[in-house]
Design a protein around this motif. Structure first.
Motif, PDB file in Angstrom:
ATOM      1  N   PRO A 143       7.137   8.553 -20.881  1.00 26.82           N
ATOM      2  CA  PRO A 143       6.716   7.172 -20.623  1.00 26.82           C
ATOM      3  C   PRO A 143       5.568   7.109 -19.626  1.00 26.82           C
ATOM      4  CG  PRO A 143       8.823   7.645 -19.552  1.00 26.82           C
ATOM      5  CD  PRO A 143       8.517   8.807 -20.431  1.00 26.82           C
ATOM      6  N   SER A 144       4.686   6.128 -19.797  1.00 27.80           N
ATOM      7  CA  SER A 144       3.574   5.956 -18.860  1.00 27.80           C
ATOM      8  C   SER A 144       4.020   5.224 -17.604  1.00 27.80           C
ATOM      9  CB  SER A 144       2.439   5.176 -19.532  1.00 27.80           C
ATOM     10  OG  SER A 144       2.892   3.888 -19.933  1.00 27.80           O
ATOM     11  N   GLU A 145       5.081   4.457 -17.712  1.00 25.95           N
ATOM     12  CA  GLU A 145       5.630   3.729 -16.563  1.00 25.95           C
ATOM     13  C   GLU A 145       7.146   3.787 -16.651  1.00 25.95           C
ATOM     14  OE1 GLU A 145       4.062  -0.258 -16.670  1.00 25.95           O
ATOM     15  OE2 GLU A 145       2.184   0.515 -17.515  1.00 25.95           O
ATOM     16  N   GLU A 146       7.800   3.947 -15.508  1.00 24.29           N
ATOM     17  CA  GLU A 146       9.266   3.999 -15.488  1.00 24.29           C
ATOM     18  C   GLU A 146       9.761   3.434 -14.161  1.00 24.29           C
ATOM     19  OE1 GLU A 146      12.865   7.147 -16.547  1.00 24.29           O
ATOM     20  OE2 GLU A 146      10.787   7.844 -16.378  1.00 24.29           O
ATOM     21  N   THR A 147      10.705   2.490 -14.251  1.00 21.08           N
ATOM     22  CA  THR A 147      11.279   1.910 -13.053  1.00 21.08           C
ATOM     23  C   THR A 147      12.702   1.462 -13.349  1.00 21.08           C
ATOM     24  OG1 THR A 147      10.945   0.253 -11.304  1.00 21.08           O
ATOM     25  CG2 THR A 147      10.472  -0.434 -13.560  1.00 21.08           C
TER      26      THR A 147
END
Length: 326
Positions: free
Chosen positions: A188-192
């Motif tokens: 993933p390019s972003e993970e939170t």
């Protein structure tokens, strides 16, 4: 007009009015197929206004069509019916929109939502969403794959292993695996997110950016009642709407299984269309799609159809109560 004999409450167009939603609920509930089912199971059609009729049908279906009794869907008992009843139930389910998959109503949408479920559904729905994005419907915003931190059962884990997918612990893990396979993505390019002290309170968000396609977000929502239950569909839809900043006028396409289209469409009208002023078009996975040939599909029985007709009645009851009088 769609090919189902009884149309669902309007929702694809963002200009759909609250009066049209109420009229759609009334038409579906007052339809001949539903009246025929109630009569066949020994009920008399209720009298009174729409709220009264919906309450009576909720009570009737609880006594005659609730085979879950508070359990998860795979744990529901399957009733034994005579052949005439089986035919009636299947015919009514088809007429009420629980059987035949139909294509999206519009050529373009702001967003595409994929609803989670059991492991097989996670794989089938993400595969169908990828097909729609590549060949059918233009998406200007994002593909949002919505699930929860529900733990997978041993049977679901075995099913995923048979499909070559391992190391999945929760529903959202299975959705994430389905996205990686269907959209051809890796990291993933972003993970939170937030693990929290209980899975009902936890949430996570992973965003993938497949080449030439809209971004794909895999979102696990927390429960709005974490002390009582896990997150349900309405929780995930509200959580997503807050994250994406859903705007009035946005047409939204939603993918689920066809058997769940009536009740989940009405849930989305209540949780998204009414408060945000967006459009909702709900479609079921088309089992004829070649890409789904190797993915498991559950057997749909008369008991399952009656259970989800009850779900639709209950969803329409809550939707009707949520729509302010015109």
């Amino acid at each position: 007009m769609r090919t189902t004999e009884v149309a669902l409450p309007a929702g694809a167009a963002a200009t759909t009015t609250k009066g049209q939603i109420t009229a759609g609920v009334r038409a579906w509930v007052d339809s001949s197929p539903l009246r025929g089912l109630v009569g066949h199971f020994g009920g008399e059609w209720p009298t009174g206004d729409l709220s009264t009729v919906l309450a009576a049908l909720d009570d009737f279906s609880a006594r005659h069509w609730d085979f879950r009794q508070g359990r998860e869907r795979p744990e529901a008992r399957e009733p034994a019916f005579d052949p005439a009843t089986v035919r009636l139930v299947f015919d009514a389910a088809a007429a009420l929109g629980l059987v035949r998959a139909v294509p999206p109503a519009l050529p373009r949408y702001a967003h595409l939502l994929v609803l989670g479920g059991l492991a097989h559904a996670c794989l089938r729905r993400t595969a169908y969403a990828a097909h729609l994005v590549r060949t059918v419907a233009g998406i200007s915003g994002e593909v949002a794959v919505l699930g929860s931190c529900r733990a997978l059962s041993p049977a679901e884990s075995r099913l995923l292993a048979d499909a070559g997918i391992r190391d999945c612990v929760t529903e959202v893990d299975a959705l994430d695996a389905g996205v990686r396979v269907a959209f051809g993505v890796g990291t993933p390019s972003e993970e939170t997110g937030e693990e929290a002290d209980h899975p009902h309170r936890a949430w996570s968000s992973r965003t993938y950016r497949p080449a030439g396609l809209p971004p794909v977000r895999v979102l696990a929502a927390p429960s709005s009642e974490p002390d009582r239950r896990r997150a349900h569909t309405a929780d995930t839809q509200r959580f997503w709407a807050e994250h994406v900043r859903l705007r009035a006028g946005d047409p939204v396409l939603m993918v689920t299984a066809q058997i769940y289209v009536p009740f989940q469409h009405c849930d989305a009208l209540r949780t998204l269309a009414v408060p945000y002023g967006c459009g909702i078009d709900t479609v079921g996975v088309d089992p004829a799609l070649t890409a789904l040939a190797g993915l498991p599909e559950p057997t749909l029985t008369p008991g399952r159809y009656l259970q989800e007709i009850r779900s639709a009645v209950r969803s329409m009851r809550v939707l009707h109560a949520a729509v302010p009088p015109a």
